[in-house]
Design a protein around this motif. Structure first.
Motif, PDB file in Angstrom:
ATOM      1  N   TYR A  98       0.854  -1.147  -0.042  1.00  0.00           N
ATOM      2  CA  TYR A  98      -0.131  -0.035   0.147  1.00  0.00           C
ATOM      3  C   TYR A  98       0.903   1.332  -0.113  1.00  0.00           C
ATOM      4  O   TYR A  98       2.116   1.389   0.710  1.00  0.00           O
ATOM      5  CB  TYR A  98      -0.979   0.025   1.413  1.00  0.00           C
ATOM      6  CG  TYR A  98      -1.943  -1.003   1.297  1.00  0.00           C
ATOM      7  CD1 TYR A  98      -3.082  -0.860   0.666  1.00  0.00           C
ATOM      8  CD2 TYR A  98      -1.725  -2.079   1.937  1.00  0.00           C
ATOM      9  CE1 TYR A  98      -4.002  -1.820   0.734  1.00  0.00           C
ATOM     10  CE2 TYR A  98      -2.708  -3.094   1.957  1.00  0.00           C
ATOM     11  CZ  TYR A  98      -3.900  -2.860   1.382  1.00  0.00           C
ATOM     12  OH  TYR A  98      -4.784  -4.016   1.310  1.00  0.00           O
TER      13      TYR A  98
ATOM     14  N   GLU B 289      -9.035   6.137  -6.985  1.00  0.00           N
ATOM     15  CA  GLU B 289      -9.840   5.846  -5.760  1.00  0.00           C
ATOM     16  C   GLU B 289      -8.673   5.704  -4.868  1.00  0.00           C
ATOM     17  O   GLU B 289      -7.735   5.246  -5.132  1.00  0.00           O
ATOM     18  CB  GLU B 289     -10.515   4.391  -6.064  1.00  0.00           C
ATOM     19  CG  GLU B 289     -11.714   4.673  -7.065  1.00  0.00           C
ATOM     20  CD  GLU B 289     -12.482   3.262  -7.380  1.00  0.00           C
ATOM     21  OE1 GLU B 289     -11.827   2.151  -6.825  1.00  0.00           O
ATOM     22  OE2 GLU B 289     -13.449   3.277  -7.755  1.00  0.00           O
ATOM     23  N   ILE B 290      -9.056   5.728  -3.414  1.00  0.00           N
ATOM     24  CA  ILE B 290      -8.214   5.758  -2.188  1.00  0.00           C
ATOM     25  C   ILE B 290      -9.251   4.951  -1.402  1.00  0.00           C
ATOM     26  O   ILE B 290     -10.498   5.129  -1.205  1.00  0.00           O
ATOM     27  CB  ILE B 290      -7.736   6.950  -1.874  1.00  0.00           C
ATOM     28  CG1 ILE B 290      -8.788   7.663  -1.118  1.00  0.00           C
ATOM     29  CG2 ILE B 290      -7.007   7.506  -2.751  1.00  0.00           C
ATOM     30  CD1 ILE B 290      -8.260   9.151  -0.568  1.00  0.00           C
ATOM     31  N   SER B 291      -8.576   4.223  -0.467  1.00  0.00           N
ATOM     32  CA  SER B 291      -9.199   3.771   0.676  1.00  0.00           C
ATOM     33  C   SER B 291      -8.811   4.547   2.062  1.00  0.00           C
ATOM     34  O   SER B 291      -7.554   5.199   2.105  1.00  0.00           O
ATOM     35  CB  SER B 291      -8.652   2.179   1.088  1.00  0.00           C
ATOM     36  OG  SER B 291      -8.994   1.545   0.043  1.00  0.00           O
TER      37      SER B 291
ATOM     38  N   VAL C 133      -8.777   4.743   6.203  1.00  0.00           N
ATOM     39  CA  VAL C 133      -8.508   4.343   7.732  1.00  0.00           C
ATOM     40  C   VAL C 133      -8.386   5.523   8.589  1.00  0.00           C
ATOM     41  O   VAL C 133      -7.272   6.133   8.354  1.00  0.00           O
ATOM     42  CB  VAL C 133      -7.530   3.044   7.934  1.00  0.00           C
ATOM     43  CG1 VAL C 133      -7.901   2.792   9.483  1.00  0.00           C
ATOM     44  CG2 VAL C 133      -7.921   1.954   6.877  1.00  0.00           C
TER      45      VAL C 133
END
Length: 181
Positions: A128, A170-172, A174
């Motif tokens: 990542y 796109e990104i994730s 947290v």
């Protein structure tokens, strides 16, 4: 931490098509019985509406099955809450997660919390790209800012900048808060 590790094992068991993988949030005996009963009813193991009887039916069924099976009891606070509710038999695996250091069930596996640097290193090792955003410590000039400012304004900026720098469409995300609120 502990729940994520148990979840990863449960996911691997599901991907390997184990015939039974169950998860029980086990903060109290009442919750253990209720969730075992729910599993029994939703899986068709029992039609019993009384939770204790339905939960016992699930245990009898699990004990009588062969092959790989998994039942996770997550966040156990008192070992006594599990008394009489642990399935047994060949192929049956039970994972108990707890922050209580007094449990004497099975073989304890201590799981420590990652430091921020360890967490970043782990994510990088998994392939990542990691971008960290720190809003800093609010001062008197930020007294009128609320969570909505961070989520609607600041987070929007952080997403836009992360996408610009990384080139990703796109990104994730947290997130966690370690502040005093």
């Amino acid at each position: 931490g502990k729940s994520q590790l148990a979840s990863a094992f449960a996911q691997e068991a599901e991907e390997a098509r184990w015939p039974f993988v169950g998860w029980v949030s086990a903060e109290s005996r009442t919750q253990v019985v209720s969730q075992l009963a729910d599993i029994a009813l939703t899986s068709g193991v029992s039609k019993e509406t009384e939770p204790e009887k339905a939960a016992k039916a699930l245990l009898v069924w699990l004990n009588g099955q062969s092959g790989d099976r998994l039942l996770v009891f997550d966040n156990v606070e008192r070992q006594d809450d599990l008394e009489g509710w642990l399935p047994r038999g060949p192929g049956m695996r039970v994972i108990v997660t707890s922050t209580a250091h007094t449990l004497t069930l099975g073989t304890p596996v201590p799981v420590e919390v990652y430091s921020p640097d360890q967490a970043v290193e782990f994510l990088l090792d998994q392939g990542y790209d990691v971008f960290l955003v720190d809003w800093g410590e609010p001062g008197d000039e930020d007294a009128d800012m609320g969570l909505d400012n961070y989520v609607c304004d600041e987070l929007t900026w952080a997403i836009r900048e992360t996408r610009r720098v990384s080139g990703a469409k796109e990104i994730s995300i947290v997130g966690w808060c370690i502040g005093a609120a």
